[in-house]
Design a protein around this motif. Structure first.
Motif, PDB file in Angstrom:
ATOM      1  N   MET A   1       0.852  -1.205   0.000  1.00  0.00           N
ATOM      2  CA  MET A   1       0.000   0.000   0.000  1.00  0.00           C
ATOM      3  C   MET A   1       0.880   1.244   0.000  1.00  0.00           C
ATOM      4  O   MET A   1       1.820   1.366   0.781  1.00  0.00           O
ATOM      5  N   ILE A   2       0.574   2.174  -0.899  1.00  0.00           N
ATOM      6  CA  ILE A   2       1.372   3.404  -1.009  1.00  0.00           C
ATOM      7  C   ILE A   2       0.461   4.598  -0.741  1.00  0.00           C
ATOM      8  O   ILE A   2      -0.656   4.668  -1.246  1.00  0.00           O
ATOM      9  N   GLN A   3       0.969   5.523   0.077  1.00  0.00           N
ATOM     10  CA  GLN A   3       0.231   6.755   0.357  1.00  0.00           C
ATOM     11  C   GLN A   3       1.206   7.915   0.411  1.00  0.00           C
ATOM     12  O   GLN A   3       2.384   7.743   0.699  1.00  0.00           O
ATOM     13  N   THR A   4       0.685   9.103   0.122  1.00  0.00           N
ATOM     14  CA  THR A   4       1.376  10.321   0.529  1.00  0.00           C
ATOM     15  C   THR A   4       0.466  10.917   1.602  1.00  0.00           C
ATOM     16  O   THR A   4      -0.528  10.302   1.973  1.00  0.00           O
ATOM     17  N   GLY A   5       0.765  12.098   2.071  1.00  0.00           N
ATOM     18  CA  GLY A   5      -0.150  12.722   3.024  1.00  0.00           C
ATOM     19  C   GLY A   5      -1.539  12.926   2.445  1.00  0.00           C
ATOM     20  O   GLY A   5      -2.539  12.806   3.137  1.00  0.00           O
ATOM     21  N   GLN A   6      -1.612  13.195   1.130  1.00  0.00           N
ATOM     22  CA  GLN A   6      -2.876  13.622   0.507  1.00  0.00           C
ATOM     23  C   GLN A   6      -3.565  12.538  -0.303  1.00  0.00           C
ATOM     24  O   GLN A   6      -4.775  12.552  -0.433  1.00  0.00           O
ATOM     25  N   ILE A   7      -2.805  11.629  -0.885  1.00  0.00           N
ATOM     26  CA  ILE A   7      -3.430  10.668  -1.817  1.00  0.00           C
ATOM     27  C   ILE A   7      -3.016   9.232  -1.511  1.00  0.00           C
ATOM     28  O   ILE A   7      -2.002   8.984  -0.868  1.00  0.00           O
ATOM     29  N   THR A   8      -3.848   8.300  -1.980  1.00  0.00           N
ATOM     30  CA  THR A   8      -3.639   6.878  -1.687  1.00  0.00           C
ATOM     31  C   THR A   8      -3.774   6.049  -2.962  1.00  0.00           C
ATOM     32  O   THR A   8      -4.357   6.507  -3.949  1.00  0.00           O
ATOM     33  N   ASP A   9      -3.259   4.816  -2.908  1.00  0.00           N
ATOM     34  CA  ASP A   9      -3.384   3.915  -4.069  1.00  0.00           C
ATOM     35  C   ASP A   9      -4.547   2.932  -3.910  1.00  0.00           C
ATOM     36  O   ASP A   9      -4.746   2.072  -4.757  1.00  0.00           O
ATOM     37  N   THR A  10      -5.302   3.063  -2.812  1.00  0.00           N
ATOM     38  CA  THR A  10      -6.368   2.088  -2.537  1.00  0.00           C
ATOM     39  C   THR A  10      -7.738   2.760  -2.533  1.00  0.00           C
ATOM     40  O   THR A  10      -7.955   3.737  -1.822  1.00  0.00           O
ATOM     41  N   ILE A  11      -8.634   2.207  -3.336  1.00  0.00           N
ATOM     42  CA  ILE A  11      -9.962   2.787  -3.565  1.00  0.00           C
ATOM     43  C   ILE A  11     -11.013   1.705  -3.310  1.00  0.00           C
ATOM     44  O   ILE A  11     -10.849   0.571  -3.759  1.00  0.00           O
ATOM     45  N   MET A 146     -10.866  17.362   1.889  1.00  0.00           N
ATOM     46  CA  MET A 146      -9.835  17.466   2.913  1.00  0.00           C
ATOM     47  C   MET A 146      -8.470  17.744   2.307  1.00  0.00           C
ATOM     48  O   MET A 146      -8.006  16.995   1.448  1.00  0.00           O
ATOM     49  N   ASP A 147      -7.848  18.839   2.744  1.00  0.00           N
ATOM     50  CA  ASP A 147      -6.422  19.024   2.506  1.00  0.00           C
ATOM     51  C   ASP A 147      -5.737  18.416   3.730  1.00  0.00           C
ATOM     52  O   ASP A 147      -5.602  19.043   4.771  1.00  0.00           O
ATOM     53  N   ARG A 148      -5.385  17.143   3.596  1.00  0.00           N
ATOM     54  CA  ARG A 148      -4.876  16.385   4.744  1.00  0.00           C
ATOM     55  C   ARG A 148      -3.513  16.872   5.205  1.00  0.00           C
ATOM     56  O   ARG A 148      -3.150  16.716   6.366  1.00  0.00           O
ATOM     57  N   VAL A 149      -2.742  17.441   4.294  1.00  0.00           N
ATOM     58  CA  VAL A 149      -1.392  17.910   4.636  1.00  0.00           C
ATOM     59  C   VAL A 149      -1.461  19.205   5.440  1.00  0.00           C
ATOM     60  O   VAL A 149      -0.758  19.382   6.433  1.00  0.00           O
ATOM     61  N   HIS A 150      -2.336  20.125   5.002  1.00  0.00           N
ATOM     62  CA  HIS A 150      -2.413  21.444   5.647  1.00  0.00           C
ATOM     63  C   HIS A 150      -3.577  21.549   6.629  1.00  0.00           C
ATOM     64  O   HIS A 150      -3.878  22.648   7.109  1.00  0.00           O
ATOM     65  N   GLN A 151      -4.235  20.420   6.903  1.00  0.00           N
ATOM     66  CA  GLN A 151      -5.304  20.351   7.909  1.00  0.00           C
ATOM     67  C   GLN A 151      -6.412  21.378   7.642  1.00  0.00           C
ATOM     68  O   GLN A 151      -6.800  22.147   8.519  1.00  0.00           O
ATOM     69  N   LYS A 152      -6.887  21.377   6.385  1.00  0.00           N
ATOM     70  CA  LYS A 152      -8.000  22.253   6.017  1.00  0.00           C
ATOM     71  C   LYS A 152      -9.126  21.414   5.425  1.00  0.00           C
ATOM     72  O   LYS A 152      -8.870  20.385   4.794  1.00  0.00           O
ATOM     73  N   VAL A 153     -10.346  21.892   5.609  1.00  0.00           N
ATOM     74  CA  VAL A 153     -11.508  21.242   5.012  1.00  0.00           C
ATOM     75  C   VAL A 153     -12.287  22.293   4.215  1.00  0.00           C
ATOM     76  O   VAL A 153     -12.729  23.302   4.768  1.00  0.00           O
ATOM     77  N   TYR A 154     -12.427  22.073   2.913  1.00  0.00           N
ATOM     78  CA  TYR A 154     -13.202  22.963   2.044  1.00  0.00           C
ATOM     79  C   TYR A 154     -14.614  22.391   1.919  1.00  0.00           C
ATOM     80  O   TYR A 154     -14.787  21.199   1.664  1.00  0.00           O
ATOM     81  N   CYS A 155     -15.608  23.262   2.093  1.00  0.00           N
ATOM     82  CA  CYS A 155     -16.988  22.770   2.010  1.00  0.00           C
ATOM     83  C   CYS A 155     -17.933  23.854   1.514  1.00  0.00           C
ATOM     84  O   CYS A 155     -17.962  24.965   2.048  1.00  0.00           O
ATOM     85  N   CYS A 170     -14.490  19.243  11.749  1.00  0.00           N
ATOM     86  CA  CYS A 170     -13.185  19.914  11.807  1.00  0.00           C
ATOM     87  C   CYS A 170     -12.603  19.882  13.224  1.00  0.00           C
ATOM     88  O   CYS A 170     -11.386  19.731  13.397  1.00  0.00           O
ATOM     89  N   GLU A 171     -13.461  19.996  14.232  1.00  0.00           N
ATOM     90  CA  GLU A 171     -12.989  19.885  15.617  1.00  0.00           C
ATOM     91  C   GLU A 171     -12.471  18.475  15.893  1.00  0.00           C
ATOM     92  O   GLU A 171     -11.419  18.289  16.500  1.00  0.00           O
ATOM     93  N   ASP A 172     -13.214  17.476  15.416  1.00  0.00           N
ATOM     94  CA  ASP A 172     -12.820  16.081  15.651  1.00  0.00           C
ATOM     95  C   ASP A 172     -11.515  15.729  14.949  1.00  0.00           C
ATOM     96  O   ASP A 172     -10.745  14.898  15.438  1.00  0.00           O
TER      97      ASP A 172
END
Length: 313
Positions: A1-11, A146-155, A170-172
Motif C-alpha cells: 500500500m502506497i500513500q502520501t499525506g494527501q493521496i492513496t493507491d487504494t480505492i 480534505m487538505d490532509r497535509v495542511h489540515q483544512k476542510v473545504y466545504c 473539523c474539531e474532531d
C-alpha cells in the motif's frame, strides 16, 4: 500500500444492482437527468460502465476493492460510497448523515469487515448519523474536501452540508474549515450546488475548481487565498465544464507511486489543451466513459471512489 499525506493507491468501489435516477436526490441534484429507457437497461449500462472503469484503474496499477451492492436494499445511488463513509490514516472510519432516506440504506458494516479481511486496521468508528433526526446532513467527501497535509476542510454549504456538522468534523479532526456557498444556474435562478466535489477537486499540488460558482466575491477570494497559502496551483474551470463533471476528479497513486488523475471521458473531453497540459505537469490522466452514471446519477468518477487511508495491520 502506497500513500502520501494527501493521496492513496487504494480505492473502495460499490458495483450497482439497482442503479437508476434516484427520485429522492433529484430534488436538489440539478445534474441528474431522465433517460428514456427502462430502469433495467439503465442499470445494465451502469454496470458496464462501472466494470470498464474498474478495469482501467486496475490496468494502471490502482488497488481497487470492489463490493457488490446488496440486492435486498433498494439503493439506486450505492455506486457513490464516498457520501456515506470515509477512511482515515489514524484508523478512524467516519459514517455520515445522508439527506435522502433511501441513501441511508447504503451504510453497511460488512464493508468494514471486508476491509479488515484485506488487512486494514479499524481503530474507531465516528458516527454522525444521529444528526439525521434533527435534519442536519453532511455527505462525506462529496461535501468535504480534505487538505490532509495542511489540515483544512473545504466545504460548499447546501441542503446536504450543514455548517454545524462541518465545524464538528473539523474539531474532531483538528482541521480549519473553509466554508463557502457554490451555486449553479437552474431555470435562470442561482441555486446551491449539492456537493462540493462537483465544482472542486483537491490534488497534492493543485486544485481544479469552478471559481465562477462562488458568487460571493469575499468567499471566492478566501478560497483562493487558502489554496495559494497551501501551495496549490489553481486550475479554473468554467460552469459549462463543471456541468461535464470536470470538477469531479480524484488524484490517486498506482502501485509504483505514480500519480494519476482520474476523471470521466466527458470531463476529459471538456478540458482545454492548456488545462490538460497543466494537469499533466503533475500527473497522468486516466478517463473512462461514465455517461449513464453521470446522466441518471448526477455524479461522476470522483463520487464512485472512496479513498482508503486506513493503516495496515
Amino acid at each position: 500500500m502506497i500513500q502520501t499525506g494527501q493521496i492513496t493507491d487504494t480505492i473502495l468501489m460499490v458495483r450497482p444492482i439497482n442503479f437508476r435516477l434516484n427520485e429522492q436526490t433529484a430534488v436538489n441534484n440539478y445534474f441528474q437527468e431522465e433517460l428514456a429507457i427502462k430502469n433495467s437497461e439503465i442499470n445494465a449500462k451502469a454496470q458496464e460502465e462501472f466494470d470498464a472503469f474498474v478495469i482501467k484503474l486496475r490496468e494502471v496499477g490502482v488497488h481497487v476493492i470492489v463490493i457488490n451492492d446488496d440486492e435486498k436494499a433498494d439503493t439506486p445511488d450505492s455506486i457513490f460510497p464516498n457520501n456515506w463513509v470515509s477512511f482515515h490514516k489514524n484508523g478512524s472510519v467516519v459514517v455520515y448523515p445522508m439527506y435522502a432516506e433511501n441513501r441511508r440504506k447504503e451504510r453497511r458494516e460488512d464493508v468494514f469487515t471486508r476491509l479488515e479481511e484485506e488487512g486494514f486496521l479499524i481503530e474507531d468508528i465516528i458516527d454522525y448519523t444521529s444528526a439525521e433526526e434533527e435534519g442536519f446532513f453532511l455527505e462525506g467527501t462529496g461535501s468535504i474536501l480534505m487538505d490532509r497535509v495542511h489540515q483544512k476542510v473545504y466545504c460548499a454549504l447546501s441542503d446536504r452540508a450543514h455548517e454545524e456538522l462541518i465545524i464538528e468534523f473539523c474539531e474532531d479532526f483538528n482541521c480549519m474549515p473553509v466554508i463557502f456557498t457554490a451555486n449553479q444556474t437552474v431555470n435562470n435562478k442561482r441555486k446551491p450546488i449539492y456537493h462540493t466535489n462537483v465544482m472542486m477537486c483537491l490534488a497534492e499540488h493543485f486544485s481544479v475548481i469552478c471559481l465562477d460558482a462562488i458568487d460571493d466575491k469575499k468567499e471566492r477570494k478566501n478560497v483562493e487565498k487558502h489554496l495559494k497559502e497551501s501551495g496549490k496551483e489553481i486550475i479554473d474551470i468554467t460552469q459549462e465544464q463543471m456541468h461535464q463533471f470536470a470538477g469531479n476528479m480524484l488524484q490517486v497513486l498506482n502501485n509504483n507511486g505514480k500519480r494519476i488523475m482520474v476523471m470521466s471521458l466527458a470531463a476529459h473531453k471538456s478540458l482545454s489543451k492548456e488545462q490538460i497540459h497543466k494537469i499533466e505537469q503533475h500527473c497522468e490522466i486516466v478517463s473512462s466513459d461514465l455517461t449513464t452514471i453521470e446522466t441518471c446519477g448526477g455524479g461522476s468518477a470522483r463520487c464512485m471512489m472512496a479513498e482508503v487511508f486506513l493503516p495496515k495491520k
